[in-house]
Write an enzyme that holds these catalytic residues in place. Structure first.
Site, PDB file in Angstrom:
ATOM      1  N   HIS A 234      -6.936   6.527  18.287  1.00 22.07           N
ATOM      2  CA  HIS A 234      -8.220   7.208  18.058  1.00 22.07           C
ATOM      3  C   HIS A 234      -8.354   8.492  18.890  1.00 22.07           C
ATOM      4  CE1 HIS A 234      -9.569   5.071  21.741  1.00 22.07           C
ATOM      5  NE2 HIS A 234     -10.443   6.067  21.844  1.00 22.07           N
TER       6      HIS A 234
ATOM      7  N   LYS B  12     -12.397   6.816  16.124  1.00 22.95           N
ATOM      8  CA  LYS B  12     -12.474   5.377  15.791  1.00 22.95           C
ATOM      9  C   LYS B  12     -12.856   5.154  14.335  1.00 22.95           C
ATOM     10  CE  LYS B  12     -12.718   3.212  20.222  1.00 22.95           C
ATOM     11  NZ  LYS B  12     -13.529   2.644  21.268  1.00 22.95           N
TER      12      LYS B  12
HETATM   13 FE   LIG Z   1     -11.808   6.032  23.700  1.00 17.99          FE
END
Ligand SMILES: [Fe+2]
Length: 350
Positions: free
Chosen positions: A247, A222
């Site tokens: 991500h 992320k």
């Molecule tokens: Fe995740």
């Protein structure tokens, strides 16, 4: 340093012992002569007159060197040599025979004999051959011990470096989560739930360790996600959703150099749906790594019970109902069953 001393000690342990020689000849007079000579030189001597006795002695006592007569009734020394070398590679062997045949000598040396002596014995030559063969064996053992010591040292240091890297990445995850009021402590809570499910499913120690690291680091990717999109209060467009979902792959690539393949796979597949309906999914069902199937349930539970920019936290009982409803579609039904047996689910539904 402590380990170095332990290793030095073990090398000394092997090499300082009084070495035992096994003298193999079908003639008792020859065995006696060799025993007398070599005992006077400080060696402990054992005797054998046939192959069976040789193998019995080797199986029961640590023999440093065998003086092996080639011509014996029954199994010959040449036949016995490969058996000794494969069963007891650390035992040196000197072949002895009345046959002064160069080809026999070459054959024996090719099969691993350390030296070759002709009968009748010249006792001084015998003594020198024994010393040479034992010295060679001693060096071989020392080199192997040292190699083992180096391998252990490298392994230990690699482990230390790995631990440092993982600690750094974990700190990075915590920093990422702390920055975001919606996800603070998410990875640690997910790890706790995932390990409880893993425990319920009877995972091995190694699988639990992979699951632990996979859970702690699952959202590290992320870092590459646009914060505005991640914290968007409204509904995401399909492009925005696709961007957020990258991500998993990015996270797997970040940790790949420092964790094992199983941990990488757990991170890579943690958003896969059991029925294969997830975004850009390439595997489904039990082909999704078990750790990722476990993580999916743990991750979903914590996400549902936490506030999000677009909705407030759900009650745990409602979240558990949601997980139950998705057993067989989004989640592995066996993992859901195991989850329902964990303390988190049990106390919530009581
Ligand atoms: Fe995740």
């Amino acid at each position: 340093m402590k380990q170095a001393n332990a290793n030095e000690k073990s090398i000394e342990g092997v090499l300082d012992q009084q070495e035992t020689l096994l003298i193999v000849d079908d003639e008792a007079a020859i065995r006696k002569l060799l025993c007398q000579k070599l005992s006077r030189e400080g060696y402990r001597c054992e005797e054998a007159d046939a192959a069976e006795q040789v193998l019995n002695t080797l199986a029961t006592s640590p023999i440093a060197l065998v003086i092996l007569d080639i011509k014996m009734p029954g199994k010959s020394g040449i036949e016995l040599l490969p058996e000794i070398k494969s069963g007891y590679p650390d035992t040196a062997v000197i072949m002895a025979t009345a046959v002064t045949d160069v080809n026999v000598a070459i054959q024996c040396l090719k099969q691993g004999a350390d030296d070759y002596l002709c009968k009748p014995f010249n006792l001084e030559e015998l003594s020198l051959a024994v010393q040479r063969a034992l010295e060679k064996r001693r060096l071989k053992l020392e080199i192997r011990e040292y190699q083992q010591f180096l391998e252990e040292k490298v392994e230990e240091q690699t482990g230390e470096i790995r631990k440092l890297f993982l600690g750094a990445i974990e700190a990075l995850v915590s920093a990422l989560e702390a920055k975001d009021k919606y996800t603070g402590g998410h990875s640690r809570r997910v790890t706790e739930i995932a390990l409880a499910i893993g425990n319920e499913l009877g995972l091995s120690i190694q699988d639990m360790e992979d699951l632990r690291w996979g859970s702690l680091l699952h959202d590290v990717g992320k870092i590459a996600i646009d914060q505005l999109i991640q914290n968007k209060p409204g509904k995401l467009t399909s492009e925005e959703y696709e961007h957020i979902m990258t991500h998993s792959r990015i996270g797997a690539d970040i940790v790949r150099p420092v964790v094992n393949g199983k941990t990488v796979e757990i991170i890579e597949h943690h958003h896969d749906h059991y029925d294969g309906s997830g975004l850009h999914q390439v595997v489904a069902g039990n082909d999704i790594p078990l750790g990722a199937r476990i993580l999916a349930v743990a991750d979903a539970l914590d996400a549902m019970t936490s506030d999000r920019p677009y909705r407030s936290a759900m009650s745990i009982t409602k979240a558990i109902d949601g997980i139950k409803r998705c057993a067989g579609t989004q989640f592995d039904p066996d993992v859901v069953t195991a989850f329902l047996k964990t303390k988190t689910a049990e106390t919530a539904t009581k």
